[in-house]
Scaffold this active site. Structure first.
Site, PDB file in Angstrom:
ATOM      1  CE1 TYR A   1     -44.199 -54.038  23.039  1.00 37.58           C
ATOM      2  CE2 TYR A   1     -45.633 -55.581  21.923  1.00 37.58           C
ATOM      3  CZ  TYR A   1     -45.373 -54.310  22.369  1.00 37.58           C
ATOM      4  OH  TYR A   1     -46.276 -53.316  22.132  1.00 37.58           O
TER       5      TYR A   1
ATOM      6  CE  LYS B   1     -37.483 -41.934  31.630  1.00 40.96           C
ATOM      7  NZ  LYS B   1     -37.991 -40.544  31.718  1.00 40.96           N
TER       8      LYS B   1
ATOM      9  CG  ASP C   1     -39.606 -38.210  29.533  1.00 46.66           C
ATOM     10  OD1 ASP C   1     -38.693 -38.133  28.683  1.00 46.66           O
ATOM     11  OD2 ASP C   1     -39.414 -37.997  30.748  1.00 46.66           O
TER      12      ASP C   1
ATOM     13  CG  ASP D   1     -47.565 -50.580  20.822  1.00 46.81           C
ATOM     14  OD1 ASP D   1     -48.185 -50.658  19.743  1.00 46.81           O
ATOM     15  OD2 ASP D   1     -48.084 -50.809  21.922  1.00 46.81           O
TER      16      ASP D   1
ATOM     17  CG  ASP E   1     -51.852 -46.747  18.737  1.00 47.89           C
ATOM     18  OD1 ASP E   1     -51.308 -47.326  17.776  1.00 47.89           O
ATOM     19  OD2 ASP E   1     -52.866 -47.183  19.315  1.00 47.89           O
TER      20      ASP E   1
HETATM   21  C1  IPM Z   1     -49.393 -53.209  17.199  1.00 47.95           C
HETATM   22  C2  IPM Z   1     -50.186 -53.871  18.305  1.00 47.95           C
HETATM   23  C3  IPM Z   1     -49.436 -55.084  18.832  1.00 47.95           C
HETATM   24  C4  IPM Z   1     -48.144 -54.582  19.463  1.00 47.95           C
HETATM   25  C5  IPM Z   1     -50.171 -55.992  19.823  1.00 47.95           C
HETATM   26  C6  IPM Z   1     -51.519 -56.405  19.308  1.00 47.95           C
HETATM   27  C7  IPM Z   1     -49.358 -57.198  20.155  1.00 47.95           C
HETATM   28  O1  IPM Z   1     -50.498 -52.955  19.320  1.00 47.95           O
HETATM   29  O2  IPM Z   1     -49.105 -53.880  16.194  1.00 47.95           O
HETATM   30  O3  IPM Z   1     -49.084 -52.025  17.297  1.00 47.95           O
HETATM   31  O4  IPM Z   1     -48.147 -54.116  20.613  1.00 47.95           O
HETATM   32  O5  IPM Z   1     -47.121 -54.647  18.788  1.00 47.95           O
HETATM   33 MN    MN Z   2     -49.978 -50.913  18.818  1.00 49.79          MN
END
Ligand code: IPM
Ligand code: MN
Ligand code: NAD
Length: 365
Positions: free
Chosen positions: A141, A186, A218, A242, A246
């Site tokens: 990032y 990894k 993975d 990240d 999710d």
């Molecule tokens: C999160 C989001 C952010 C990230 C983006 C919007 C920069 O996906 O907070 O999880 O990848 O950290």
């Molecule tokens: Mn995110």
């Protein structure tokens, strides 16, 4: 207690869910006799539209001066041209860097009432209760980026110091929970991951009472779905964290439920739901505000040291998850405001907040 919060609604559903969390914080302040002053500032696409800059200086300074920051979400199709010079997400990344919030705590529990919302079988979801500690200010990032007409690079860089400090946070957190840390990397391919793993092994020596295991990212992606109840604290680098969080949100039933706290040293931190600006439902008043309200609870705990209030808000959120009203993402038809009002009603009824009630409620992260 007196505190100043910077409120950054951002884009899409950001302003909708942030307004709900602010109303809950106001109710908490009213009940406890606290003086919490909250002022809104521009970030993301809204800030680009108003000033050309996704993180205006005034916002950065207000956040640095505040006791903590509560953020909704940034981004959306309007600003997503891959060739755009400036993007809303740069505002959020710049803010995380400016605040030095290197440890992003993303707790996850599966409420039995919502197990049916998950694509996983009920029996796999029993007892799921873990926290992902995501490194937040390093890795791909923040590495150097290049782009020519036919190639691009994102440098992934980690220093020992960056790895150590987030690992220590994870081990310290594990001490307050199940004393197990799963470090995800990894290391079979990436040099940064090999540095991560050897640093993890060394840091673990400082915490002989905590068990450390390593998992390749993975297979971790698979194990999160097949054996999610095995985990206590999961610590990993920025990009892996990240993606895995999710994925993990699917266990809980909706992305809209998950809160986060981003912590550093010397600032109260940044609090935001893990979801984005949800452009597909923005402006309709149907976004689930519970992830942002639970993020406000984490703010009360970590930044303002109001543990009882944090638990009361978490208990009110649990109550609403248990009894409704529910937004569409978790199978109901209530709007954002109805859910907000229900949380505030439960808080104000006073059923929660009493020592007897609190004794039965565990802090979530
Ligand atoms: C999160 C989001 C952010 C990230 C983006 C919007 C920069 O996906 O907070 O999880 O990848 O950290
Ligand atoms: Mn995110
Ligand atoms: P998203 O998280 O915005 O949405 C993914 C799905 O989850 C959508 O179907 C959405 O409707 C649903 N969802 C998300 N939050 C919800 C809520 N509170 N209630 C009900 N449903 C909810 O992810 P995306 O669509 O990939 O990204 C959209 C934009 O958000 C992008 O510009 C991205 O960069 C940005 N983003 C910002 C943040 C942040 O500000 N922290 C986080 C993630 C994504």
């Amino acid at each position: 207690m007196q505190a100043t919060l910077a409120i950054l609604p951002g884009d899409g559903v950001g302003p909708e869910v942030t307004a709900a969390a602010v109303a809950v914080l106001e109710a908490v302040a009213r009940r406890g006799g606290h003086k919490i002053s909250m002022a809104e500032h521009l970030i993301g696409g809204a800030a680009i539209d108003a000033t050309g800059d996704p993180l205006p200086t005034a916002t950065r300074e207000a956040c640095l001066a505040a006791d903590a920051v509560l953020l909704g979400a940034v981004g959306g199709p309007k600003w997503s041209d891959p060739d755009a010079r400036v993007r809303p997400e740069q505002g959020l990344l710049g803010l995380r860097a400016a605040l030095g919030v290197y440890a992003n705590l993303r707790p996850l529990r599966v409420h039995p009432r919502l197990a049916s919302r998950s694509p996983l079988k009920d029996e796999r979801l029993k007892g799921v209760d873990f926290v992902v500690v995501r490194e937040l200010t390093g890795g791909a990032y923040f590495g150097a980026k290049t782009r020519t007409h036919d190639a691009a690079t994102d440098e992934c860089r980690y220093s020992v110091r960056e790895i150590e400090r987030v690992l220590r946070r994870a081990f310290e957190l594990a001490r307050t929970r199940g004393r197990r840390v799963t470090s995800v990397d990894k290391a079979n391919v990436l040099e940064t991951s090999r540095l991560w793993r050897s640093t993890a092994i060394r840091v673990a020596n400082e915490f002989p009472d905590v068990r450390l295991e390593h998992q390749l990212v993975d297979s971790m992606a698979m194990l999160l779905l097949t054996q999610p109840s095995r985990y206590d604290v999961i610590v990993t680098e920025n990009l892996f964290g990240d993606i895995l969080t999710d994925e993990a949100a699917a266990l809980a039933g909706s992305l809209g439920l998950l809160p986060s706290a981003s912590l550093g040293d010397g600032h109260g931190g940044l609090y935001e739901p893990i979801h984005g600006s949800a452009p597909d439902i923005a402006g309709q008043g149907v976004a689930n505000p519970l992830g942002t309200i639970a993020s406000a609870a984490m703010l009360l705990r970590h930044a303002l040291k109001l543990e009882d209030e944090a638990r009361a808000v978490e208990a009110a959120v649990e109550h609403v998850v248990e009894h409704g009203p529910w937004t569409r993402d978790i199978g109901g038809d209530a709007g954002t405001d109805a859910v907000r009002d229900a949380v505030i009603d439960v808080l104000e009824l006073g059923a929660v907040g009493t020592p007897a009630f609190l004794a039965g409620v565990r802090a979530c992260g």
